[in-house]
Design an enzyme around this catalytic site. Structure first.
Site, PDB file in Angstrom:
ATOM      1  N   LYS A  16       0.828  -1.202   0.000  1.00  0.00           N
ATOM      2  CA  LYS A  16       0.000   0.000   0.000  1.00  0.00           C
ATOM      3  C   LYS A  16       0.864   1.255   0.000  1.00  0.00           C
ATOM      4  O   LYS A  16       0.575   2.231  -0.708  1.00  0.00           O
ATOM      5  CB  LYS A  16      -0.936  -0.014   1.216  1.00  0.00           C
ATOM      6  CG  LYS A  16      -1.969   1.104   1.209  1.00  0.00           C
ATOM      7  CD  LYS A  16      -2.898   0.996   2.408  1.00  0.00           C
ATOM      8  CE  LYS A  16      -3.824  -0.190   2.316  1.00  0.00           C
ATOM      9  NZ  LYS A  16      -4.849  -0.171   3.380  1.00  0.00           N
ATOM     10  N   ASP A  86      -9.157   2.812   3.929  1.00  0.00           N
ATOM     11  CA  ASP A  86      -9.685   1.456   4.036  1.00  0.00           C
ATOM     12  C   ASP A  86     -10.258   1.148   2.662  1.00  0.00           C
ATOM     13  O   ASP A  86     -10.940   1.987   2.049  1.00  0.00           O
ATOM     14  CB  ASP A  86     -10.753   1.334   5.113  1.00  0.00           C
ATOM     15  CG  ASP A  86     -11.020  -0.133   5.455  1.00  0.00           C
ATOM     16  OD1 ASP A  86     -10.063  -0.926   5.413  1.00  0.00           O
ATOM     17  OD2 ASP A  86     -12.176  -0.485   5.754  1.00  0.00           O
ATOM     18  N   PHE A 192      -1.374  -7.037  -5.781  1.00  0.00           N
ATOM     19  CA  PHE A 192      -1.535  -7.787  -4.528  1.00  0.00           C
ATOM     20  C   PHE A 192      -3.021  -7.954  -4.254  1.00  0.00           C
ATOM     21  O   PHE A 192      -3.864  -7.417  -4.972  1.00  0.00           O
ATOM     22  CB  PHE A 192      -0.836  -7.068  -3.371  1.00  0.00           C
ATOM     23  CG  PHE A 192      -1.337  -5.667  -3.100  1.00  0.00           C
ATOM     24  CD1 PHE A 192      -2.271  -5.419  -2.103  1.00  0.00           C
ATOM     25  CD2 PHE A 192      -0.878  -4.590  -3.848  1.00  0.00           C
ATOM     26  CE1 PHE A 192      -2.742  -4.143  -1.855  1.00  0.00           C
ATOM     27  CE2 PHE A 192      -1.337  -3.299  -3.604  1.00  0.00           C
ATOM     28  CZ  PHE A 192      -2.268  -3.069  -2.601  1.00  0.00           C
ATOM     29  N   TYR A 194      -6.622  -9.078  -4.397  1.00  0.00           N
ATOM     30  CA  TYR A 194      -7.482  -9.689  -5.411  1.00  0.00           C
ATOM     31  C   TYR A 194      -7.123  -9.245  -6.829  1.00  0.00           C
ATOM     32  O   TYR A 194      -7.863  -9.545  -7.772  1.00  0.00           O
ATOM     33  CB  TYR A 194      -8.943  -9.343  -5.128  1.00  0.00           C
ATOM     34  CG  TYR A 194      -9.452  -9.849  -3.794  1.00  0.00           C
ATOM     35  CD1 TYR A 194      -9.951 -11.144  -3.662  1.00  0.00           C
ATOM     36  CD2 TYR A 194      -9.433  -9.042  -2.665  1.00  0.00           C
ATOM     37  CE1 TYR A 194     -10.422 -11.614  -2.449  1.00  0.00           C
ATOM     38  CE2 TYR A 194      -9.892  -9.498  -1.432  1.00  0.00           C
ATOM     39  CZ  TYR A 194     -10.378 -10.783  -1.326  1.00  0.00           C
ATOM     40  OH  TYR A 194     -10.831 -11.240  -0.114  1.00  0.00           O
ATOM     41  N   ASP A 195      -6.010  -8.556  -6.998  1.00  0.00           N
ATOM     42  CA  ASP A 195      -5.628  -8.031  -8.317  1.00  0.00           C
ATOM     43  C   ASP A 195      -5.612  -9.092  -9.425  1.00  0.00           C
ATOM     44  O   ASP A 195      -6.032  -8.810 -10.553  1.00  0.00           O
ATOM     45  CB  ASP A 195      -4.270  -7.347  -8.245  1.00  0.00           C
ATOM     46  CG  ASP A 195      -4.348  -5.965  -7.589  1.00  0.00           C
ATOM     47  OD1 ASP A 195      -5.460  -5.552  -7.212  1.00  0.00           O
ATOM     48  OD2 ASP A 195      -3.300  -5.313  -7.458  1.00  0.00           O
TER      49      ASP A 195
END
Length: 233
Positions: A16, A86, A192, A194-195
């Site tokens: 992230k 989030d 990363f 669900y990509d």
């Protein structure tokens, strides 16, 4: 000038951080929770992305305001904010799941604490969608960013509760979503979460196949951060 602003990213997630670093314009300066090892872990128990982002942003802003960790930064930078996001995947055929449980989707089945691995989450998602046809596999990635100013006490007798209330009142929200569908099989080595399963609308390749540069033009986080940048530039 935007160089007068410092953002504290409320995450230790290296993926992230890397994505936000690429998306934030070079005029902005930022630190992460890796720069504050003693920062408290905020329990993300809200039932919405907005709720979790707000909770992380406000609680960490209040902790930093009452600690000694930012004194030197306060002297050099008048505007310091905690940036918390989030985000997750909403699948229409699953009534919006995994949603706020995206990172711990598989772990919900065993009752274990903490996040599941990407592989476990993807396996569960594919299993639940096994008999769902392509036209009903619509989904979206959603990101909500909460930006909270760090309000330093003017004097030692100031009430912490007052600063906590003011921080939440001055919290700003920025949202972004990327529509798409869930593939039948994973593809691609990039990204990363669900990509490898998410194919954005207008594309035939998954997020994991598109590469960082292309993904960062259309992603949910890119759209939310773009709105944040417009707020300061």
């Amino acid at each position: 000038m935007s160089t007068n602003f410092l953002f504290i990213l409320a995450t230790r997630n290296a993926h992230k951080v890397e994505e936000i670093r690429a998306l934030l314009r070079s005029e902005f300066r930022f630190l992460t929770l890796e720069d504050f090892p003693s920062a408290p872990d905020v329990i993300e128990n809200a039932d919405t992305f907005r709720g979790n982002a707000t909770k992380k942003s406000v609680e960490l802003a209040n902790w930093l305001a009452s600690s000694e960790h930012l004194k030197s930064k306060q002297e050099k930078c008048a505007n310091i904010f905690v940036l918390a996001d989030d985000s997750g995947l909403e699948v229409d055929a699953l009534n919006g799941a995994p949603g706020v449980f995206s990172a711990r989707f598989a772990a919900l089945d065993s009752g274990q604490n903490g996040n599941s691995s990407d592989a476990e989450n993807n396996k569960k998602l594919l299993g639940l969608l096994e008999k769902i046809p392509l036209e009903k596999r619509t989904a979206r990635f959603r990101c909500v960013i909460a930006l909270t100013p760090i309000i330093f006490p003017a004097n030692e007798t100031s009430s912490p509760a007052c600063f906590a209330d003011e921080a939440e009142l001055r919290r700003e929200i920025f949202e972004g979503a990327c529509e798409g569908r869930i593939a039948f099989v994973a593809s691609g080595q990039g990204g990363f979460g669900y990509d490898p399963l998410f194919i954005p609308s207008g594309f035939e390749n998954s997020f994991a196949e598109l590469g960082h540069a292309e993904k960062n033009k259309i992603s949910h986080r890119a759209k939310a951060l773009s709105k944040l940048c417009e707020r300061f530039l």
